[in-house]
Design an enzyme around this catalytic site. Structure first.
Site, PDB file in Angstrom:
ATOM      1  N   ASP A   8       4.807   3.718   8.239  1.00 49.85           N
ATOM      2  CA  ASP A   8       4.065   3.005   9.279  1.00 49.85           C
ATOM      3  C   ASP A   8       4.952   2.816  10.504  1.00 49.85           C
ATOM      4  O   ASP A   8       6.147   2.541  10.392  1.00 49.85           O
ATOM      5  CB  ASP A   8       3.604   1.639   8.744  1.00 49.85           C
ATOM      6  CG  ASP A   8       2.537   1.781   7.683  1.00 49.85           C
ATOM      7  OD1 ASP A   8       2.169   2.922   7.362  1.00 49.85           O
ATOM      8  OD2 ASP A   8       2.074   0.741   7.172  1.00 49.85           O
TER       9      ASP A   8
ATOM     10  N   ASP B 156       0.827  -1.217   0.000  1.00 50.11           N
ATOM     11  CA  ASP B 156       0.000   0.000   0.000  1.00 50.11           C
ATOM     12  C   ASP B 156       0.859   1.264   0.000  1.00 50.11           C
ATOM     13  O   ASP B 156       0.329   2.376  -0.098  1.00 50.11           O
ATOM     14  CB  ASP B 156      -0.991   0.000   1.181  1.00 50.11           C
ATOM     15  CG  ASP B 156      -0.342  -0.167   2.538  1.00 50.11           C
ATOM     16  OD1 ASP B 156       0.697  -0.849   2.630  1.00 50.11           O
ATOM     17  OD2 ASP B 156      -0.866   0.384   3.529  1.00 50.11           O
TER      18      ASP B 156
ATOM     19  N   HIS C 233       8.070  -1.300  12.777  1.00 45.72           N
ATOM     20  CA  HIS C 233       6.958  -1.837  12.008  1.00 45.72           C
ATOM     21  C   HIS C 233       7.283  -3.305  11.736  1.00 45.72           C
ATOM     22  O   HIS C 233       8.314  -3.795  12.184  1.00 45.72           O
ATOM     23  CB  HIS C 233       6.821  -1.009  10.719  1.00 45.72           C
ATOM     24  CG  HIS C 233       5.568  -1.244   9.946  1.00 45.72           C
ATOM     25  ND1 HIS C 233       4.331  -1.289  10.527  1.00 45.72           N
ATOM     26  CD2 HIS C 233       5.366  -1.449   8.603  1.00 45.72           C
ATOM     27  CE1 HIS C 233       3.424  -1.511   9.585  1.00 45.72           C
ATOM     28  NE2 HIS C 233       4.027  -1.620   8.417  1.00 45.72           N
TER      29      HIS C 233
END
Ligand SMILES: [Zn+2]
Length: 321
Positions: free
Chosen positions: A210, A66, A140
């Protein structure tokens, strides 16, 4: 300093939110940079006023799809539109490996060079058009990075009082010094940078990949005016399922930013479960309950400008006619 949100959803696109991508530039300057390139980023750029020919540096925070599935398509389009200027790509080393397979396999030849910089090898701040960029590793499920953009050139005023004091006559010499050039005067070398007064600090914004642990941002925080960070979940969700996915709640990042007295916090990367009006209100309330600075929940195609007075201006997209 201007941010254009091209995608604010986590993991999957929804009706109003595409997956991750954010453009950054000094407002009004032609060169711009892109942080992350989720699938469909090139669609989001259509009508934005930003062209792929002026894209200076493309950053990918981490390898999850993403954040990078839009890369091959965007590069191919830049090439088909006639780009010849090399493009700097700052990304995990795996991204280069992906492109080395993907581009030949699809018979895609780029008409420009990719100047690839692997994030794993970066030890110094990076100098790009209009910004110095510091990089730090986050927490992450895979290596994920934050990018701190500090503006490089500040407009300044010539210190005319000092020039008069030192007997430098008004005229062409002042002009050269005002352009930060070095000039010879009365047997001395005068460096223009010593005669320019800048009235303000450089604007600084951190754009994050992230991250499940906001404390990782601590080394970047001094002199920062804005942080853009994921708020994938509400805290109640993290409390229920744990933080093994390496994401933050709105509360987690907001609490950290309150501790650092940060002026402006921009949240993005929202799980699809919160894309309703109620969901967004819940995220906003959670952040506001622990953070007193200005708070923005990013919407696709909206812009914010951190102006030279360090205030945040918000702009909704203009309607298509
Ligand atoms: Zn991820």
């Amino acid at each position: 300093m201007e941010l254009l949100f091209l995608g604010t959803s986590a993991a999957i696109p929804t009706r109003r939110r595409n997956v991750s991508a954010t453009a950054i530039r000094i407002e009004g300057n032609p060169a711009w940079h892109l942080v992350d390139c989720g699938e469909g980023t090139q669609h989001r750029l259509i009508g934005s006023g930003l062209t792929l020919s002026r894209l200076d540096t493309l950053f990918i925070s981490h390898v999850h799809g993403d954040h990078c599935f839009g890369l091959p398509g965007l590069l191919a389009t830049a090439s088909m539109q006639g780009r010849k200027t090399p493009l700097r790509l700052v990304a995990p080393a795996a991204i280069q490996s992906i492109l080395e397979v993907m581009l030949p396999a699809t018979q895609t030849t780029l008409g420009f060079e990719l100047d690839f910089i692997a994030l794993e090898t970066l030890t110094q701040p990076l100098s790009i058009a209009d910004f110095e960029v510091e990089v730090t590793l986050l927490e992450h499920r895979t290596d994920s990075y934050a990018f701190a953009f500090s503006e490089k050139r500040l407009e300044g005023q010539l210190d005319t009082a000092r020039l008069k004091r030192e007997g430098v006559p008004a005229g062409p010499l002042w002009g050269q010094l005002a352009r930060a050039e070095t000039v010879e005067f009365a047997g001395k070398r005068l460096d223009g940078r010593d005669y320019i007064i800048t009235g303000r600090a450089p604007r600084k914004a951190i754009l994050c990949g992230d991250n499940g642990n906001p404390e990782c941002l601590t080394p970047l925080m001094p002199n920062t005016h804005l942080v853009m960070h994921e708020a994938t979940f509400l805290q109640a969700h993290l409390d229920a399922v744990g933080n093994q996915h390496g994401h933050s709640s709105a509360q987690l990042i907001a609490r950290f930013c309150q501790k650092h007295q940060l002026p402006h916090l921009v949240l993005n990367h929202f799980s699809a479960r919160y894309h309703s009006a109620e969901g967004m209100t819940a995220l906003q309330s959670e952040a506001q309950s622990v953070y007193e600075g200005s708070l923005v929940l990013a919407n696709d195609l909206h812009r914010v400008v951190l102006n030279k007075h360090f205030e945040l201006e918000q702009y909704a997209p203009q309607e298509d006619h």
